[in-house]
Design a protein around this motif. Structure first.
Motif, PDB file in Angstrom:
ATOM      1  N   UNK A  27      29.454  25.582  -3.046  1.00 15.42           N
ATOM      2  CA  UNK A  27      30.342  26.738  -2.913  1.00 15.42           C
ATOM      3  C   UNK A  27      30.894  26.749  -1.497  1.00 15.42           C
ATOM      4  N   UNK A  28      32.199  26.836  -1.363  1.00 16.46           N
ATOM      5  CA  UNK A  28      32.838  26.830  -0.056  1.00 16.46           C
ATOM      6  C   UNK A  28      33.548  28.161   0.178  1.00 16.46           C
ATOM      7  N   UNK A  29      33.547  28.613   1.445  1.00 15.26           N
ATOM      8  CA  UNK A  29      34.229  29.844   1.847  1.00 15.26           C
ATOM      9  C   UNK A  29      35.374  29.458   2.774  1.00 15.26           C
ATOM     10  N   UNK A  30      36.546  29.895   2.445  1.00 16.82           N
ATOM     11  CA  UNK A  30      37.730  29.564   3.227  1.00 16.82           C
ATOM     12  C   UNK A  30      38.305  30.844   3.822  1.00 16.82           C
ATOM     13  N   UNK A  31      38.518  30.839   5.132  1.00 19.02           N
ATOM     14  CA  UNK A  31      39.166  31.963   5.817  1.00 19.02           C
ATOM     15  C   UNK A  31      40.649  31.637   5.921  1.00 19.02           C
ATOM     16  N   UNK A  32      41.467  32.418   5.236  1.00 18.69           N
ATOM     17  CA  UNK A  32      42.900  32.113   5.157  1.00 18.69           C
ATOM     18  C   UNK A  32      43.711  32.704   6.298  1.00 18.69           C
ATOM     19  N   UNK A  33      43.084  33.602   7.071  1.00 18.78           N
ATOM     20  CA  UNK A  33      43.804  34.231   8.171  1.00 18.78           C
ATOM     21  C   UNK A  33      43.497  33.530   9.486  1.00 18.78           C
ATOM     22  N   UNK A  34      44.373  33.738  10.449  1.00 20.71           N
ATOM     23  CA  UNK A  34      44.155  33.188  11.782  1.00 20.71           C
ATOM     24  C   UNK A  34      43.207  34.107  12.552  1.00 20.71           C
ATOM     25  N   UNK A  35      42.064  33.578  13.001  1.00 18.78           N
ATOM     26  CA  UNK A  35      41.057  34.380  13.697  1.00 18.78           C
ATOM     27  C   UNK A  35      40.765  33.771  15.061  1.00 18.78           C
ATOM     28  N   UNK A  36      40.218  34.561  15.946  1.00 20.36           N
ATOM     29  CA  UNK A  36      39.874  34.121  17.301  1.00 20.36           C
ATOM     30  C   UNK A  36      38.436  33.615  17.310  1.00 20.36           C
ATOM     31  N   UNK A  37      38.299  32.319  17.095  1.00 20.08           N
ATOM     32  CA  UNK A  37      36.954  31.765  17.025  1.00 20.08           C
ATOM     33  C   UNK A  37      36.254  31.825  18.379  1.00 20.08           C
ATOM     34  N   UNK A  38      36.994  31.939  19.483  1.00 22.02           N
ATOM     35  CA  UNK A  38      36.358  32.022  20.801  1.00 22.02           C
ATOM     36  C   UNK A  38      35.657  33.353  21.020  1.00 22.02           C
ATOM     37  N   UNK A  39      36.037  34.357  20.207  1.00 21.55           N
ATOM     38  CA  UNK A  39      35.442  35.695  20.356  1.00 21.55           C
ATOM     39  C   UNK A  39      34.063  35.706  19.695  1.00 21.55           C
ATOM     40  N   UNK A  40      33.048  36.060  20.489  1.00 20.94           N
ATOM     41  CA  UNK A  40      31.679  36.041  19.969  1.00 20.94           C
ATOM     42  C   UNK A  40      31.492  37.031  18.828  1.00 20.94           C
ATOM     43  N   UNK A  41      32.182  38.163  18.890  1.00 17.68           N
ATOM     44  CA  UNK A  41      32.062  39.163  17.826  1.00 17.68           C
ATOM     45  C   UNK A  41      32.580  38.618  16.493  1.00 17.68           C
ATOM     46  N   UNK A  42      33.690  37.866  16.583  1.00 15.90           N
ATOM     47  CA  UNK A  42      34.253  37.269  15.367  1.00 15.90           C
ATOM     48  C   UNK A  42      33.293  36.240  14.789  1.00 15.90           C
ATOM     49  N   UNK A  43      32.706  35.429  15.658  1.00 18.40           N
ATOM     50  CA  UNK A  43      31.772  34.407  15.172  1.00 18.40           C
ATOM     51  C   UNK A  43      30.556  35.049  14.512  1.00 18.40           C
ATOM     52  N   UNK A  44      30.050  36.120  15.105  1.00 20.73           N
ATOM     53  CA  UNK A  44      28.914  36.802  14.501  1.00 20.73           C
ATOM     54  C   UNK A  44      29.290  37.415  13.158  1.00 20.73           C
ATOM     55  N   UNK A  45      30.514  37.915  13.034  1.00 16.54           N
ATOM     56  CA  UNK A  45      30.966  38.467  11.755  1.00 16.54           C
ATOM     57  C   UNK A  45      31.049  37.402  10.672  1.00 16.54           C
ATOM     58  N   UNK A  46      31.522  36.199  11.060  1.00 17.87           N
ATOM     59  CA  UNK A  46      31.609  35.095  10.090  1.00 17.87           C
ATOM     60  C   UNK A  46      30.214  34.664   9.661  1.00 17.87           C
ATOM     61  N   UNK A  47      29.287  34.574  10.602  1.00 16.32           N
ATOM     62  CA  UNK A  47      27.921  34.191  10.262  1.00 16.32           C
ATOM     63  C   UNK A  47      27.264  35.242   9.372  1.00 16.32           C
TER      64      UNK A  47
END
Length: 291
Positions: free
Chosen positions: A264-284
């Protein structure tokens, strides 16, 4: 045949040439239409050659039977009699093969779809060339035999010449016989005699017919049982070369990961700021919730 006049080597060669022309025409048309050429298509000529040679033998056998029944008939009537006997068998064979391969074009695999398109079209061309090109070759070969011409050089064979003055090798190659007499037209083929005098009476015996019915019933029962054992699916290894890297990949995948089910794969279709730690924690966090 041993006779230098009745020998049909050129006739058989033209039957093979008819299949080759069908393959070339099919491949040329498909490439012109932009159909991809895949590795599996390279096997198509062998299938076309098998069916083409089979059609050739049917045509030759029908011609021989027609010429034997109507020895003094015109070429037009002989050819018409040949087509009336052979065309039905050749047509049924071609229609079933073409339908089988064109139905295969509905598959979701592009390589299989290309193979079926190339092969099905080649069967159509093979039928056309058998009914036109090879029929013309039959007529030309008949005229060569009627003109008493050699099978290789097409030079007229001197039947009336004095063979005593010539060597045995010359008589065999140019006259058709080492004897002092010219070669005579051959009679019925030994294989036809075998089926007529021996195999036919044997197979029509009442006990043999009963055995055949029993064997066919067993075959039919085995076929029905086999149909119940068919499972849907395809082994992707069969679509790759034996030395391809795909083979060990699928072997390892089946050995180590077959118990885990589909990935099963999850694809994020929007442009996100991967450098932002908050965004990375949300993805995890999203991934953990999915798990």
């Amino acid at each position: 045949r041993l006779s230098c006049i009745r020998n049909n080597i050129w006739l058989a060669s033209c039957g093979v040439l008819s299949s080759i022309l069908a393959v070339l025409s099919s491949f040329g048309l498909m490439l012109f239409c932009g159909v991809p050429f895949v590795v599996t298509v390279a096997n198509a000529p062998f299938l076309i050659l098998g069916v083409g040679v089979d059609d050739m033998f049917i045509m030759i056998a029908s011609w021989e039977q027609s010429s034997r029944k109507k020895e003094k008939s015109s070429v037009k009537s002989l050819l018409a009699e040949t087509y009336s006997e052979a065309a039905l068998s050749v047509t049924i064979t071609t229609v079933t093969d073409v339908l089988a391969f064109f139905i295969g074009t509905w598959t979701a695999f592009p390589s299989v779809r290309s193979f079926c398109l190339y092969t099905g079209t080649a069967f159509v061309f093979c039928y056309v060339y058998t009914m036109t090109f090879f029929g013309a070759v039959l007529v030309l070969n008949h005229r060569r035999e009627q003109g008493n011409r050699h099978w290789l050089t097409c030079m007229r064979v001197g039947v009336g010449e004095d063979q005593a003055e010539n060597s045995c090798l010359y008589n065999a190659c140019c006259i058709g016989s080492c004897s002092r007499q010219p070669s005579q037209p051959e009679g019925e083929h030994p294989m036809s005699i075998f089926f007529k005098k021996y195999y036919g009476p044997f197979i029509t015996n009442k006990w043999i017919k009963l055995l055949m019915v029993f064997l066919y019933g067993a075959y039919l029962g085995g076929s029905v049982y086999g149909c119940t054992q068919i499972r849907e699916g395809i082994d992707l290894r069969n679509l790759a070369n034996d030395d391809s890297y795909v083979i060990p990949y699928y072997d390892d995948d089946e050995k180590y990961f077959s118990t885990y089910g589909p990935r099963v794969m999850v694809v994020i279709t929007e442009s996100v700021d991967y450098w932002n730690e908050t965004v990375r924690l949300g993805i995890e966090s999203c991934a953990q919730n999915l798990e």
